[in-house]
Design an enzyme around this catalytic site. Structure first.
Site, mmCIF file in Angstrom:
data_model
loop_
_atom_site.group_PDB
_atom_site.id
_atom_site.type_symbol
_atom_site.label_atom_id
_atom_site.label_comp_id
_atom_site.label_asym_id
_atom_site.label_seq_id
_atom_site.Cartn_x
_atom_site.Cartn_y
_atom_site.Cartn_z
ATOM 1 C CB SER A 196 48.423 45.707 47.686
ATOM 2 O OG SER A 196 47.086 45.265 46.927
ATOM 3 C CG HIS A 214 43.749 48.689 47.418
ATOM 4 N ND1 HIS A 214 43.956 49.071 48.574
ATOM 5 C CD2 HIS A 214 43.677 47.584 46.688
ATOM 6 C CE1 HIS A 214 44.446 47.613 48.953
ATOM 7 N NE2 HIS A 214 44.591 46.613 47.754
ATOM 8 C CD GLU A 248 43.320 51.451 51.615
ATOM 9 O OE1 GLU A 248 42.471 51.157 52.847
ATOM 10 O OE2 GLU A 248 43.734 50.827 51.021
ATOM 11 C CG ASN A 269 47.162 46.709 52.980
ATOM 12 O OD1 ASN A 269 47.221 45.568 53.499
ATOM 13 N ND2 ASN A 269 47.523 46.573 51.476
HETATM 14 N N1 LIG Z 1 45.348 39.802 45.436
HETATM 15 C C1 LIG Z 1 45.034 40.497 46.941
HETATM 16 O O1 LIG Z 1 43.881 40.970 47.816
HETATM 17 C C2 LIG Z 1 44.568 42.354 45.945
HETATM 18 C C3 LIG Z 1 43.703 43.089 47.249
HETATM 19 C C4 LIG Z 1 43.916 44.220 46.772
HETATM 20 C C5 LIG Z 1 44.545 44.631 45.242
HETATM 21 N N2 LIG Z 1 45.398 43.672 44.755
HETATM 22 C C6 LIG Z 1 46.013 44.172 43.508
HETATM 23 O O2 LIG Z 1 45.749 44.126 42.716
HETATM 24 C C7 LIG Z 1 46.329 43.663 41.572
HETATM 25 C C8 LIG Z 1 46.072 42.022 41.011
HETATM 26 O O3 LIG Z 1 46.362 41.551 41.928
HETATM 27 P P1 LIG Z 1 45.355 39.891 41.693
HETATM 28 O O4 LIG Z 1 45.572 39.006 43.110
HETATM 29 O O5 LIG Z 1 44.415 39.759 40.846
HETATM 30 O O6 LIG Z 1 46.076 38.785 40.702
HETATM 31 P P2 LIG Z 1 46.786 38.181 40.405
HETATM 32 O O7 LIG Z 1 47.803 37.301 39.423
HETATM 33 O O8 LIG Z 1 45.574 37.003 40.437
HETATM 34 O O9 LIG Z 1 46.196 38.405 38.176
HETATM 35 C C9 LIG Z 1 47.118 39.269 38.238
HETATM 36 C C10 LIG Z 1 46.325 39.381 36.090
HETATM 37 O O10 LIG Z 1 47.310 40.433 35.626
HETATM 38 C C11 LIG Z 1 47.366 40.231 34.451
HETATM 39 N N3 LIG Z 1 48.685 40.675 33.547
HETATM 40 C C12 LIG Z 1 50.024 40.448 33.608
HETATM 41 N N4 LIG Z 1 50.343 40.963 32.683
HETATM 42 C C13 LIG Z 1 49.661 42.148 32.007
HETATM 43 C C14 LIG Z 1 48.974 43.183 31.516
HETATM 44 N N5 LIG Z 1 50.704 43.889 31.391
HETATM 45 N N6 LIG Z 1 48.144 43.511 31.253
HETATM 46 C C15 LIG Z 1 47.412 43.486 31.822
HETATM 47 N N7 LIG Z 1 46.912 41.864 32.277
HETATM 48 C C16 LIG Z 1 48.427 41.564 32.643
HETATM 49 C C17 LIG Z 1 47.507 38.081 34.370
HETATM 50 O O11 LIG Z 1 47.812 37.821 33.273
HETATM 51 C C18 LIG Z 1 46.778 38.296 35.189
HETATM 52 O O12 LIG Z 1 46.146 37.380 35.005
HETATM 53 C C19 LIG Z 1 47.884 43.955 42.113
HETATM 54 O O13 LIG Z 1 47.879 45.185 41.742
HETATM 55 C C20 LIG Z 1 47.715 43.095 43.223
HETATM 56 O O14 LIG Z 1 48.338 44.382 44.201
HETATM 57 C C21 LIG Z 1 45.636 42.571 45.412
#
Ligand SMILES: NC(=O)c1ccc[n+]([C@@H]2O[C@H](COP(=O)([O-])OP(=O)(O)OC[C@H]3O[C@@H](n4cnc5c(N)ncnc54)[C@H](O)[C@@H]3O)[C@@H](O)[C@H]2O)c1
Length: 384
Positions: free
Chosen positions: A116, A137, A149, A187
């Site tokens: 993000s 994204h 995106e 964002n």
């Molecule tokens: N939550 C949102 O609203 C949102 C929206 C768009 C993008 N994002 C992006 O998506 C990504 C994930 O966000 P999320 O909300 O799913 O987070 P989350 O905390 O729910 O999940 C993150 C996951 O990453 C795993 N992880 C940790 N180290 C790792 C590694 N080395 N290799 C693979 N997996 C690993 C964790 O075990 C966990 O399951 C981030 O980059 C975030 O910025 C989030």
């Protein structure tokens, strides 16, 4: 084509569901067994719901669910045509993961990040073949939100961009192209919806309920800024604001607020913690708005003009095309209207006048009109 997803959290699990629904075999990799277990449970529940609601017949529900497998072994991603990384938002984790991925996948595998807030190019820098790295994204929840995106970095090969966009389009998503700049489109442009609303509150002009009411009743926004921040989570919203501001070299237009920082520090995240700007306990009574019509119009106009200025500036700086900016804000954050169209309706001169008046009052570069807004006002031109 086999699709890999690296990271089994909220986003990774949702993205896997979208890819499987589009007919792909999907492998979700995550080094943590607890994350994998949670992801399996969520998918079982989601597919059961889709079947019980009649959105999928039982056989299809089973076959699509079975097309998604989970692994804690990176080798499981061998043979993927694309891997979408959705691991924790930490640069060092992502860089190591991308470098490791390259040793597993074929040379023509596209490596995408769902980050993000981190620069796509900085993640690509960890790879030998940077030209295959791109930002893709999704919005939360990925299975429901239509917008995606697509962010080619400076080093991304054109064919990687074209193929990625065509693939995500084929999954039924609405794609827009964004420059690899802080906050991409949504964002970045949405920042004043939160920041200006908090500033109005901090100045003692109006309450949370008044500001929310202004944006809902006059603007037609589905949720007011404070309701929305409470839903997103003040921890997440504050962190996105702070990251965008820092990456913009502390441009005052993106300055975070002490109010939200305090809420975040106090664990008052919003709905998920039971209290944020509002109280969500069972016995809580939601405060009623008390502002008169004049004040509601003032609030709405101030926040909307700041949003329009951001959208116009994003166009000026080539962050995205006119149409993609409109699509991003209506499909990614459900704005009732595109901001550039809204500018046409209000007249660029009127928007400029509001921003100029605030600049004169506050002597703060936060209220700095975009050059394109000035030009449009001077030439009486329209975006559409
Ligand atoms: N939550 C949102 O609203 C949102 C929206 C768009 C993008 N994002 C992006 O998506 C990504 C994930 O966000 P999320 O909300 O799913 O987070 P989350 O905390 O729910 O999940 C993150 C996951 O990453 C795993 N992880 C940790 N180290 C790792 C590694 N080395 N290799 C693979 N997996 C690993 C964790 O075990 C966990 O399951 C981030 O980059 C975030 O910025 C989030």
């Amino acid at each position: 084509m086999k699709i890999g997803v690296a990271g089994a959290g909220a986003m990774g699990t949702g993205i896997a569901q979208v890819a499987a629904m589009a007919g792909h075999t999907v492998v979700i990799y995550d080094p943590y067994e607890t994350s994998l277990g949670r992801s399996k449970g969520i998918l079982d529940g989601d597919f059961a719901k889709l079947v019980s609601k009649g959105k999928l017949d039982e056989a299809k529900g089973k076959s699509v669910r079975n097309a998604i497998s989970h692994t804690s072994n990176l080798d499981g991603l061998k043979g993927c045509g694309m891997v979408i990384e959705a691991a924790v938002e930490m640069m060092e984790v992502k860089k190591k993961l991308f470098a490791d991925l390259e040793s597993v996948v074929d040379e023509d595998c596209i490596l995408a990040t769902n980050t993000s807030s981190l620069p796509v190019i900085a993640i690509a820098a960890a790879c030998k073949h940077r030209s295959r790295v791109i930002g893709i994204h999704f919005f939360n929840p990925a299975a429901i939100m239509p917008l995606v995106e697509i962010i080619p970095a400076f080093t991304t090969e054109e064919s990687v961009y074209q193929n990625s966009r065509a693939l995500i389009d084929s999954w039924g998503k609405v794609t827009v192209k964004a420059k690899d700049t802080p906050g991409f489109i949504v964002n970045r442009i949405a920042r004043p919806y939160y920041g200006e609303a908090i500033k109005i509150y901090e100045e003692g002009i109006a309450s949370f309920a008044d500001i929310d009411q202004a944006m809902r009743s006059i603007g037609g926004f589905r949720m007011g800024p404070f309701e929305l921040m409470d839903m997103i989570g003040n921890d997440i919203n504050f962190s996105v604001t702070e990251t965008v501001w820092r990456q913009m070299f502390y441009d005052p237009r993106y300055r975070p607020s002490i109010t939200q920082q305090r809420l975040s520090e106090a664990g008052l995240y919003g709905k998920k913690s039971g209290r944020g700007y509002y109280d969500y306990s069972v016995s809580a009574v939601k405060p009623e708005p008390t502002a008169d019509d004049r004040k509601l119009h003032y609030i709405f106009n101030r926040i909307l003009c700041m949003l329009i200025n951001e959208a116009v500036d994003a166009l000026y700086l080539g962050i995205a095309s006119r149409d993609d900016i409109e699509t991003a804000m209506t499909k990614g954050v459900n704005y009732p209207k595109g901001l550039l169209r809204w500018c046409d309706e209000l007249g660029a001169a009127n928007v400029l006048d509001t921003i100029n008046r605030m600049h004169a009052d506050y002597l703060d570069d936060r209220y700095r009109p975009s050059l394109l807004l000035k030009k449009s006002a001077a030439e009486h031109s329209r975006f559409f």
